[in-house]
Design an enzyme around this catalytic site. Sequence first.
Site, PDB file in Angstrom:
ATOM      1  CG  HIS A 182      -0.240   0.231   2.529  1.00 58.39           C
ATOM      2  ND1 HIS A 182      -0.039   1.476   3.086  1.00 58.39           N
ATOM      3  CD2 HIS A 182       0.322  -0.653   3.407  1.00 58.39           C
ATOM      4  CE1 HIS A 182       0.599   1.353   4.237  1.00 58.39           C
ATOM      5  NE2 HIS A 182       0.831   0.080   4.458  1.00 58.39           N
ATOM      6  CB  CYS A 183       1.032   4.318  -1.781  1.00 56.06           C
ATOM      7  SG  CYS A 183      -0.588   4.638  -2.506  1.00 56.06           S
ATOM      8  CB  ALA A 184      -0.002   8.034   1.360  1.00 56.25           C
TER       9      ALA A 184
END
Length: 650
Positions: free
Chosen positions: A26-28
């Site tokens: 996942h990213c932000a």
Amino acid sequence: MNEYRQTAEAIIAAVGGKENIAAATHCATRLRMVLKDENKIDKAAIDTVPLAKGNFLTAGQFQIILGTGTVNKVTAELLDITGVKQVSTQEAKDLGAAKGNLLQRFVKTLSDIFVPIIPAIVAGGLLMGLNNVLTAHDLIIKGKTLIEAYPQWAGLAEMINTFANAPFVFLPILIAFSATRIFGGNPFLGAVLGMIMVHPDLTNNYALAKAIEEGSLQHWNILGYDIARVGYQGTVLPILVSSWILAKLETSLRRIIPASVDLLLTPLLAIFITALLTFTVVGPFTRDAGVAFTDAVQWLYNTAGVIGGAVLGALYAPVVITGMHNSFIPVETQLIADIAKTGGTFIFPIAAMNNISQGAAAFGALISTKNAKLKTVASASGISAVLGITEPAMFGVNLRLRYPFYAALIGTACAAAYITLYHTKAVALGAAGIPGIISIGAQYLTPYIIGMAIAFAITFSLTLAFSRSRYNPERQTAPAAAAAESAPETPATAAPAEKAEKPADPIPAEWVMPIAGDILAASDIPDPAFAAGALGASFAINPADGTVRSPVNGQIATVFPTRHAIGIEADNGLEILIHFGIDTVKLDGAGFTALVKEGERVSAGQAILQVDLDAIRDKVPSLITPIIFTAYDDGETVTIADGKPQITKA
């Protein structure tokens, strides 16, 4: 069971079960998964997940927008349930790219090579268009060019023509530098190879036919073998193949040459051998192949005529969805580089018809949809599309509602058929849409403008008509939506009590702009999810420096591990996400220095992040930084008044 685990279980079921998940990260804001079989995705099921704010499939990754904070918790639950090991975002990207078929990988390679040099080609192309305005007959003054009417401007026209030709004359240098880097070699050696291929001692490629006819073509004679001294100005295929050979040869030589003499022998042998192969075998063959391909494309366009134009127009948007439109870049580059023979590129005008149609479809959806959030997205993305950027309109509105997308396909086909009737071509590359007028050959301006009007009128009308038909999913779900509105909220979906009421004045009085730079609207963000407002009301900043400051008094809620994004909770409850740049998560923190930790108190104006702009500028698509109000995602927009953002209901 908590809502994050319920969300994770719903997502797992919707993507075909845990056995179908090859990797996850996942990213932000987004959960990113690489799936073994993408055909098992049930997007309709994911759309019903309360915490999911959107989803899309790109570059071999299925991404679900969950929002800052939430994405961490849902990903943790998903990994716990499935037993899948979390990978880095770059590993996920590499897995996604490797998962594609041969054609997808080929298209991605072309995209990686040509996208960085597009600004140079666009600059040269638009200068060419400006020169066209100055030198075209009957464009502004009947029976004359502007230069003939005002001879004092002749020198300026000659200067602009020189500036415009430079990127195409030295195109092999640009392509060689970019291609050699992508193929794993030293890009500066690639640039040297490109310089060799356009050396002034060689017969200019544009003058080759004349030199052969006059018998003035010179040769090198090596051991009785004649090698033509011909340059490769304006070519694409020869330099692509030669750059690949150079990169692979350099890599091989470094494995076998001792380190003590590597710096001396590897560049020498790599350049000499590759250049020799280029002028003896690779260059002549690939130049002929490139000419044959260009001729074939031109023949298909000229022979198929109106029907061919309509087919190309109808297929353009689906091609954009797959990302394969990037494969058109080298074709268009070659068509424009050989403009004396081809007259320009016909692909650009067709792309412009598609952009106008996508914008018209978004405007039609603005009128027909009852969804307040979609109305906000449609208005901004519609303007963006007619100005040349279609992703927000296409992904944020038209594909989501479907009926505007169908209308756009028909509108594009009709407009493309019309402009094909007049063999409309562009003499330069640029923004395909209304700004594309400057890129169109003077003799084609009228059909181009009429074509845009046809695209807009047909698409807009059909969008309104289709909105009242069975193609409109909002009509199909109206009874269910009405029932949902009248039904009482259940504890599982009710918002937390403390966030049910929003502050009367959501922006604190002490607000400070977090970054110095130009303020942009959300629709100007070069990322479909951010531009469409999927994460919440937002605006953006094009940074002038790399210092990020807290815009409010409050607490650091999230510092993402790669430090490219920071979440802040203001003292009055406002939640803010600062996402520095686009796709900066792939840098894994390189160039980013966090100056604060999660849970730390901050004051408005306090430096919280330092970014080395020079270190990351050429490694990411854009430095434009979205500033997102993550708790305000129900159709509200942000405007800037007196240097302070204002959140307003759409």
